[in-house]
Design a protein around this motif. Sequence first.
Motif, PDB file in Angstrom:
ATOM      1  N   LYS A 208       0.828  -1.202   0.000  1.00 22.80           N
ATOM      2  CA  LYS A 208       0.000   0.000   0.000  1.00 22.80           C
ATOM      3  C   LYS A 208       0.869   1.262   0.000  1.00 22.80           C
ATOM      4  N   SER A 209       1.964   1.245   0.760  1.00 20.68           N
ATOM      5  CA  SER A 209       2.851   2.405   0.821  1.00 20.68           C
ATOM      6  C   SER A 209       3.502   2.692  -0.528  1.00 20.68           C
ATOM      7  N   LEU A 210       3.622   1.667  -1.367  1.00 23.63           N
ATOM      8  CA  LEU A 210       4.161   1.844  -2.714  1.00 23.63           C
ATOM      9  C   LEU A 210       3.117   2.398  -3.672  1.00 23.63           C
ATOM     10  N   GLY A 211       1.884   2.530  -3.195  1.00 24.43           N
ATOM     11  CA  GLY A 211       0.807   3.043  -4.028  1.00 24.43           C
ATOM     12  C   GLY A 211      -0.037   1.971  -4.671  1.00 24.43           C
ATOM     13  N   PHE A 242     -11.331  -7.763   7.145  1.00 18.61           N
ATOM     14  CA  PHE A 242      -9.987  -8.089   7.620  1.00 18.61           C
ATOM     15  C   PHE A 242      -8.935  -7.234   6.910  1.00 18.61           C
ATOM     16  N   LEU A 243      -9.043  -7.098   5.597  1.00 22.28           N
ATOM     17  CA  LEU A 243      -8.075  -6.310   4.848  1.00 22.28           C
ATOM     18  C   LEU A 243      -8.204  -4.818   5.136  1.00 22.28           C
ATOM     19  N   GLU A 244      -9.430  -4.359   5.343  1.00 18.74           N
ATOM     20  CA  GLU A 244      -9.648  -2.944   5.654  1.00 18.74           C
ATOM     21  C   GLU A 244      -8.952  -2.553   6.954  1.00 18.74           C
ATOM     22  N   LYS A 245      -8.947  -3.467   7.918  1.00 16.89           N
ATOM     23  CA  LYS A 245      -8.282  -3.191   9.185  1.00 16.89           C
ATOM     24  C   LYS A 245      -6.766  -3.117   9.013  1.00 16.89           C
ATOM     25  N   ILE A 246      -6.232  -3.888   8.083  1.00 13.62           N
ATOM     26  CA  ILE A 246      -4.784  -3.884   7.853  1.00 13.62           C
ATOM     27  C   ILE A 246      -4.329  -2.589   7.199  1.00 13.62           C
ATOM     28  N   ILE A 247      -5.034  -2.169   6.152  1.00 16.06           N
ATOM     29  CA  ILE A 247      -4.568  -1.005   5.385  1.00 16.06           C
ATOM     30  C   ILE A 247      -5.277   0.284   5.767  1.00 16.06           C
ATOM     31  N   ASN A 248      -6.256   0.176   6.681  1.00 13.50           N
ATOM     32  CA  ASN A 248      -6.994   1.362   7.130  1.00 13.50           C
ATOM     33  C   ASN A 248      -7.606   2.118   5.952  1.00 13.50           C
ATOM     34  N   GLN A 249      -8.215   1.366   5.073  1.00 18.46           N
ATOM     35  CA  GLN A 249      -8.819   1.932   3.868  1.00 18.46           C
ATOM     36  C   GLN A 249      -9.900   0.986   3.362  1.00 18.46           C
ATOM     37  N   SER A 250     -10.905   1.522   2.707  1.00 23.93           N
ATOM     38  CA  SER A 250     -11.996   0.706   2.189  1.00 23.93           C
ATOM     39  C   SER A 250     -11.504  -0.260   1.114  1.00 23.93           C
TER      40      SER A 250
END
Length: 308
Positions: A208-211, A242-250
Motif C-alpha cells: 500500500k505504501s508503494l501506491g 480483515f483487509l480494511e483493518k490492515i490497510i486502514n482503507q476501504s
Amino acid sequence: MFVISKLVLYMGLMKSIMYHYIRNKNKLFPNYNILEKKDYTNQIKKFSEKGLINSYEELFISSDKFLPTFDDGFKDHIFAAEVLKKYNSIGIFFISTSPLKNNTMLDVHKTHLILGKVKSSEALNELEKYLYKDKTNKFYNNNEKSKYKSAYNEQIGEDDKKKFKKIMNFYGDLKLKHKILDYLLKKFEINTKPKDYYLNKKEIKYLKSLGMLIGSHSESHTLLSRLPYREQFKELNNSKIFLEKIINQSIDIFCYPYGGKISYNDNTLKILKKLKYKLAYSTEYRDISFKDIQQKPYELPRYDCNLF
C-alpha cells in the motif's frame, strides 16, 4: 497496433493482466509453470511502452493502458510491486485472508505444491488410489461433475495435471478434500510454512505504501458457486473487513477464486453489490471496454500473463 503472441490488442481498450507466481525456478516448483522474474520484468517494460495504469481512478475510465493484477497474496508480489513502482505505475493485489487469520495453507496451493514437486501422473495415481478406498466412495457429487466438466479445458498442459486440479478444485466434499491434500503432502514429503509463502500484514502495508491497490480474493479461495448464499457472504464480507483493518482503507475491488463464469453465480453478484464492492475481475480473455465498466462492473475480463 500492439501485438503480443497471437493476441491482437485493440486501441482504446484496457488490458488487465493476471499474475500468480513470479519467481525463479527452484526445488519447490521444479515441475510447475511459473513466470520467472526476468520474464515478468520484460513484460512490464513492454507494457510500459504502451502505458500502465497509475491511479485508482483510471480503473473506471476507458483507456488503452495495461492493468497488472496479482492473485493470492504471495510473497512473490513484493518484487512485482517494486518493479511497477520503478515505472510509476500500480497494480491490484488480490489477497485471500485465511492464511493470515489461521496460519494455514490454502487447498488450491497445496495442489500447486504437489504438482510442482511430483509428476502429474504420479500425483493423480496416488489421488485415485486414495479415492477408491471405501471411506471416500462418496467424495464425488455427480451434479457438480457435470456442472464443472469444462474446467481447465482451455488450458494447455498435461491431461493428468488438469484432471488432478479439476478433482481437487471443483469436485468433492470440501472437508474431505482438506484431509486428502494433507495426506498427499505428507506422502510426497512436502513441507512448506504459510509464513514463508504468503504476504504478512506488514508486507501488505508495504504494498500500500508503494501506491498499490489491495483487493479481496475471498477468505479461503473456495469455489464460490459451490457455496450457499450465507457462506458466500461470509467469504466476501470477512475478507473485506480483515483487509480494511490492515490497510486502514476501504476495500471495494474483488476477483473470483478460479475465475471464469462457472466460478460465481447470481448470489455472488448480489452479495458484491450489497457489500458495496465497485469492481470484480474474472478470467475471460479479452479487453475491458467502457461498456463493461458501466454495465457489468462485476464481470471484468483479464488475460493470463502466460498468454504473453
